[in-house]
Design a protein around this motif. Structure first.
Motif, PDB file in Angstrom:
ATOM      1  N   GLN A   1      89.686  64.382  21.742  1.00 57.76           N
ATOM      2  CA  GLN A   1      88.439  64.950  22.230  1.00 57.76           C
ATOM      3  C   GLN A   1      87.486  65.216  21.075  1.00 57.76           C
ATOM      4  OE1 GLN A   1      86.908  65.696  24.967  1.00 57.76           O
ATOM      5  NE2 GLN A   1      88.403  65.590  26.626  1.00 57.76           N
ATOM      6  N   VAL A   2      86.247  64.936  21.288  1.00 57.78           N
ATOM      7  CA  VAL A   2      85.200  65.199  20.308  1.00 57.78           C
ATOM      8  C   VAL A   2      84.075  65.945  21.000  1.00 57.78           C
ATOM      9  CG1 VAL A   2      83.480  64.179  18.782  1.00 57.78           C
ATOM     10  CG2 VAL A   2      85.755  63.172  18.925  1.00 57.78           C
ATOM     11  N   GLN A   3      83.650  67.023  20.404  1.00 56.69           N
ATOM     12  CA  GLN A   3      82.478  67.738  20.894  1.00 56.69           C
ATOM     13  C   GLN A   3      81.346  67.570  19.899  1.00 56.69           C
ATOM     14  OE1 GLN A   3      84.011  71.752  21.635  1.00 56.69           O
ATOM     15  NE2 GLN A   3      84.133  71.268  23.814  1.00 56.69           N
ATOM     16  N   LEU A   4      80.159  67.307  20.423  1.00 59.93           N
ATOM     17  CA  LEU A   4      78.998  67.023  19.588  1.00 59.93           C
ATOM     18  C   LEU A   4      77.913  68.048  19.855  1.00 59.93           C
ATOM     19  CD1 LEU A   4      78.844  63.175  20.248  1.00 59.93           C
ATOM     20  CD2 LEU A   4      79.962  64.343  18.346  1.00 59.93           C
ATOM     21  N   VAL A   5      77.320  68.569  18.789  1.00 53.00           N
ATOM     22  CA  VAL A   5      76.248  69.550  18.928  1.00 53.00           C
ATOM     23  C   VAL A   5      75.089  69.122  18.039  1.00 53.00           C
ATOM     24  CG1 VAL A   5      75.555  71.943  18.670  1.00 53.00           C
ATOM     25  CG2 VAL A   5      77.887  71.394  19.413  1.00 53.00           C
ATOM     26  N   GLU A   6      73.954  68.807  18.681  1.00 53.58           N
ATOM     27  CA  GLU A   6      72.763  68.404  17.929  1.00 53.58           C
ATOM     28  C   GLU A   6      71.930  69.622  17.553  1.00 53.58           C
ATOM     29  OE1 GLU A   6      73.168  65.264  21.320  1.00 53.58           O
ATOM     30  OE2 GLU A   6      73.341  67.440  21.059  1.00 53.58           O
ATOM     31  N   SER A  21      70.531  66.743  13.103  1.00 49.80           N
ATOM     32  CA  SER A  21      71.936  66.789  12.724  1.00 49.80           C
ATOM     33  C   SER A  21      72.789  66.781  13.981  1.00 49.80           C
ATOM     34  CB  SER A  21      72.241  68.048  11.920  1.00 49.80           C
ATOM     35  OG  SER A  21      71.494  68.105  10.728  1.00 49.80           O
ATOM     36  N   CYS A  22      73.949  66.217  13.855  1.00 44.52           N
ATOM     37  CA  CYS A  22      74.904  66.210  14.957  1.00 44.52           C
ATOM     38  C   CYS A  22      76.253  66.577  14.369  1.00 44.52           C
ATOM     39  CB  CYS A  22      74.954  64.848  15.624  1.00 44.52           C
ATOM     40  SG  CYS A  22      76.229  64.684  16.892  1.00 44.52           S
ATOM     41  N   ALA A  23      76.715  67.774  14.684  1.00 43.35           N
ATOM     42  CA  ALA A  23      77.994  68.253  14.172  1.00 43.35           C
ATOM     43  C   ALA A  23      79.081  67.947  15.192  1.00 43.35           C
ATOM     44  CB  ALA A  23      77.924  69.746  13.910  1.00 43.35           C
ATOM     45  N   ALA A  24      80.158  67.374  14.696  1.00 46.43           N
ATOM     46  CA  ALA A  24      81.248  66.971  15.574  1.00 46.43           C
ATOM     47  C   ALA A  24      82.498  67.773  15.300  1.00 46.43           C
ATOM     48  CB  ALA A  24      81.542  65.483  15.385  1.00 46.43           C
ATOM     49  N   SER A  25      83.195  68.099  16.356  1.00 52.67           N
ATOM     50  CA  SER A  25      84.511  68.724  16.202  1.00 52.67           C
ATOM     51  C   SER A  25      85.558  67.620  16.209  1.00 52.67           C
ATOM     52  CB  SER A  25      84.768  69.690  17.355  1.00 52.67           C
ATOM     53  OG  SER A  25      84.822  68.968  18.576  1.00 52.67           O
ATOM     54  N   GLY A  26      86.735  67.949  15.794  1.00 46.44           N
ATOM     55  CA  GLY A  26      87.787  66.934  15.842  1.00 46.44           C
ATOM     56  C   GLY A  26      88.088  66.352  14.482  1.00 46.44           C
ATOM     57  N   ARG A  27      89.360  66.194  14.211  1.00 43.64           N
ATOM     58  CA  ARG A  27      89.769  65.730  12.892  1.00 43.64           C
ATOM     59  C   ARG A  27      89.621  64.227  12.722  1.00 43.64           C
ATOM     60  NH1 ARG A  27      95.589  68.435  12.689  1.00 43.64           N
ATOM     61  NH2 ARG A  27      95.451  67.907  14.913  1.00 43.64           N
ATOM     62  N   LEU A 107      74.551  50.018  23.563  1.00 44.98           N
ATOM     63  CA  LEU A 107      74.766  50.362  24.973  1.00 44.98           C
ATOM     64  C   LEU A 107      75.336  51.766  25.099  1.00 44.98           C
ATOM     65  CD1 LEU A 107      76.363  47.032  26.240  1.00 44.98           C
ATOM     66  CD2 LEU A 107      73.985  47.774  26.424  1.00 44.98           C
ATOM     67  N   GLY A 108      74.621  52.603  25.823  1.00 45.32           N
ATOM     68  CA  GLY A 108      75.088  53.960  26.028  1.00 45.32           C
ATOM     69  C   GLY A 108      76.427  54.025  26.738  1.00 45.32           C
ATOM     70  N   THR A 109      76.683  53.043  27.570  1.00 42.98           N
ATOM     71  CA  THR A 109      77.937  53.037  28.331  1.00 42.98           C
ATOM     72  C   THR A 109      79.154  52.838  27.451  1.00 42.98           C
ATOM     73  OG1 THR A 109      77.554  50.689  28.763  1.00 42.98           O
ATOM     74  CG2 THR A 109      76.885  52.252  30.481  1.00 42.98           C
ATOM     75  N   GLU A 110      78.962  52.398  26.228  1.00 46.45           N
ATOM     76  CA  GLU A 110      80.100  52.202  25.326  1.00 46.45           C
ATOM     77  C   GLU A 110      80.430  53.452  24.515  1.00 46.45           C
ATOM     78  OE1 GLU A 110      79.753  47.356  24.796  1.00 46.45           O
ATOM     79  OE2 GLU A 110      80.261  48.652  23.113  1.00 46.45           O
ATOM     80  N   TYR A 111      79.670  54.495  24.708  1.00 44.65           N
ATOM     81  CA  TYR A 111      79.926  55.742  23.991  1.00 44.65           C
ATOM     82  C   TYR A 111      80.638  56.720  24.915  1.00 44.65           C
ATOM     83  CZ  TYR A 111      76.995  53.969  20.257  1.00 44.65           C
ATOM     84  OH  TYR A 111      76.489  53.215  19.229  1.00 44.65           O
ATOM     85  N   THR A 112      81.661  57.343  24.366  1.00 43.27           N
ATOM     86  CA  THR A 112      82.510  58.216  25.168  1.00 43.27           C
ATOM     87  C   THR A 112      82.031  59.660  25.191  1.00 43.27           C
ATOM     88  OG1 THR A 112      84.395  56.832  24.539  1.00 43.27           O
ATOM     89  CG2 THR A 112      84.894  58.985  25.503  1.00 43.27           C
ATOM     90  N   TYR A 113      81.562  60.121  24.060  1.00 47.02           N
ATOM     91  CA  TYR A 113      81.203  61.529  23.929  1.00 47.02           C
ATOM     92  C   TYR A 113      79.707  61.661  23.642  1.00 47.02           C
ATOM     93  CZ  TYR A 113      86.233  61.810  23.381  1.00 47.02           C
ATOM     94  OH  TYR A 113      87.589  61.682  23.574  1.00 47.02           O
ATOM     95  N   TRP A 114      79.124  62.706  24.230  1.00 42.93           N
ATOM     96  CA  TRP A 114      77.686  62.941  24.102  1.00 42.93           C
ATOM     97  C   TRP A 114      77.420  64.406  23.800  1.00 42.93           C
ATOM     98  CZ3 TRP A 114      73.880  59.173  24.627  1.00 42.93           C
ATOM     99  CH2 TRP A 114      74.344  57.910  25.038  1.00 42.93           C
ATOM    100  N   GLY A 115      76.379  64.641  23.011  1.00 49.10           N
ATOM    101  CA  GLY A 115      75.920  65.997  22.801  1.00 49.10           C
ATOM    102  C   GLY A 115      74.980  66.420  23.912  1.00 49.10           C
ATOM    103  N   GLN A 116      74.488  67.641  23.809  1.00 46.60           N
ATOM    104  CA  GLN A 116      73.620  68.196  24.849  1.00 46.60           C
ATOM    105  C   GLN A 116      72.164  67.824  24.643  1.00 46.60           C
ATOM    106  OE1 GLN A 116      74.488  69.832  22.185  1.00 46.60           O
ATOM    107  NE2 GLN A 116      72.574  70.773  21.512  1.00 46.60           N
ATOM    108  N   GLY A 117      71.842  67.320  23.481  1.00 48.30           N
ATOM    109  CA  GLY A 117      70.483  66.883  23.200  1.00 48.30           C
ATOM    110  C   GLY A 117      69.656  67.926  22.482  1.00 48.30           C
ATOM    111  N   THR A 118      68.708  67.460  21.701  1.00 45.88           N
ATOM    112  CA  THR A 118      67.756  68.346  21.028  1.00 45.88           C
ATOM    113  C   THR A 118      66.366  67.758  21.221  1.00 45.88           C
ATOM    114  OG1 THR A 118      67.235  69.483  18.940  1.00 45.88           O
ATOM    115  CG2 THR A 118      67.997  67.215  18.758  1.00 45.88           C
ATOM    116  N   PRO A 119      65.402  68.570  21.654  1.00 46.38           N
ATOM    117  CA  PRO A 119      64.082  68.037  21.963  1.00 46.38           C
ATOM    118  C   PRO A 119      63.220  67.863  20.720  1.00 46.38           C
ATOM    119  CG  PRO A 119      64.164  70.360  22.496  1.00 46.38           C
ATOM    120  CD  PRO A 119      65.536  69.986  22.027  1.00 46.38           C
TER     121      PRO A 119
END
Length: 124
Positions: A1-6, A21-27, A107-119
């Motif tokens: 699992q990867v969590q992304l925060v922009e 910036s996009c900070a990711a969790s996970g080793r 292609l967005g469909t090839e990405y598994t994990y997404w952040g919440q977005g930053t405007p």
């Protein structure tokens, strides 16, 4: 699992700069290809840039070439998008995404994990 925060979005005048910036969790962050996408109001999500897990390969949509630069720091589990000479048409919510693939993709469909977005809002 990867969590992304922009982070790093905001309001800027045309011609200005922002660094997202996009900070990711996970080793295992270093094994993921990373992408940036954006979605403007009333429009579909579109690809902006991507970088391979090693940082050796990058891709940019034509409209941002020469203005945006993607980079990553695997030691900090962070991917960046430096945006220079911003234009009003760059206004959108920017999302980072991760895929455990050796290929980079538009292609967005090839990405598994997404952040919440930053405007990002660019005023003329």
């Amino acid at each position: 699992q990867v969590q992304l925060v922009e982070s790093g979005g905001g309001l800027v005048q045309a011609g200005g700069s922002l660094r997202l910036s996009c900070a990711a969790s996970g080793r295992t962050f270093s094994t993921y290809a990373m992408g940036w996408f954006r979605q403007a109001p009333g429009k579909e999500r579109e690809f902006v840039s991507a970088m391979a897990w090693s940082g050796g390969r990058t891709d940019y949509t034509d409209s941002v070439k020469g203005r945006f630069t993607i980079s990553r720091d695997n030691a900090k589990n962070t991917v960046y998008l430096q945006m220079n000479n911003l234009k009003p048409e760059d206004t959108a919510v920017y999302y980072c995404a991760a895929t455990q693939s050796f290929r980079i993709s538009r292609l967005g469909t090839e990405y598994t994990y997404w952040g919440q977005g930053t405007p990002v809002t660019v005023s003329s």
